[in-house]
Design a protein around this motif. Structure first.
Motif: not given
Length: 211
Positions: A30-37, A163-173
């Protein structure tokens, strides 16, 4: 190794279960976008690889069996989570006092270098991960067999699923960021995640020490 597909299914449930990792990944996306996530997710996965190595070498078993070492790790992890939560709420307070949005964005970009470290330390200092590896993994190893290769495979699998779940989650957010980037929405979510981090830290701190 036994029941590998059941192991994968159980891992999926553990991975998607809300916890400190999800809280910190949410905040940083939320604070830094996709890169931060993604930096946060990378830090979490690197910490999981260390947990895997520790389990293989028997270090996790020593920590779990030693009340002193377990307590030290538990309290350090709890203090760190509380620190992150307080820092989040404090930055939220400071953000409300900011008058120049350009200056604010510059500061956020500068702070993005710490997102990997936050994800890494949040996972590494969580003693429950060590307990999970030492109590969950052996259930899928044949009695009397060597644990090196099975633990390596299971640790790598768990890290990959994370890793897969985190990436999907970050992209969703990040996908719904248009709504979340609204100042009022962002302030509410950061306030909630900061409070959640403090809650996780307090819960960990107040739990009875492992005997």
């Amino acid at each position: 190794m036994e029941n590998f597909y059941l192991f994968i299914l159980m891992c999926i449930f553990f991975v998607i279960l809300p916890g400190p990792d999800i809280a910190i990944a949410t905040k940083n996306t939320i604070t830094a976008g996709k890169v931060g996530g993604l930096k946060t997710a990378l830090g979490i996965c690197c910490a999981l690889l260390i947990h895997t190595s520790a389990a293989i070498l028997g270090l996790s078993a020593i920590i779990v069996k030693s009340a002193l070492l377990f307590s030290v790790l538990k309290y350090v992890g709890a203090v760190y989570l509380i620190y992150l939560g307080v820092k989040t709420l404090w930055s939220l307070k400071k953000k409300k006092e900011e008058t120049a949005s350009v200056e604010m964005n510059t500061k956020n970009k500068f702070k993005s270098t710490s997102y990997f470290k936050q994800g890494f330390l949040t996972n590494l200092l969580n003693p429950k991960v060590a307990i999970l590896f030492l109590t969950f993994f052996p259930q899928f190893v044949s009695s009397g067999s060597n644990t090196f290769l099975p633990f390596l495979i299971m640790g790598a699998t768990y890290t990959l699923l994370t890793a897969v779940w985190s990436i999907l989650y970050v992209y969703l957010i990040n996908y719904i960021n248009a709504f979340m980037k609204k100042p009022k929405t962002q302030n509410i979510i950061e306030g909630i995640t900061g409070t959640i981090l403090i809650g996780f830290g307090m819960k960990l701190f107040l739990e009875k020490s492992h005997n």
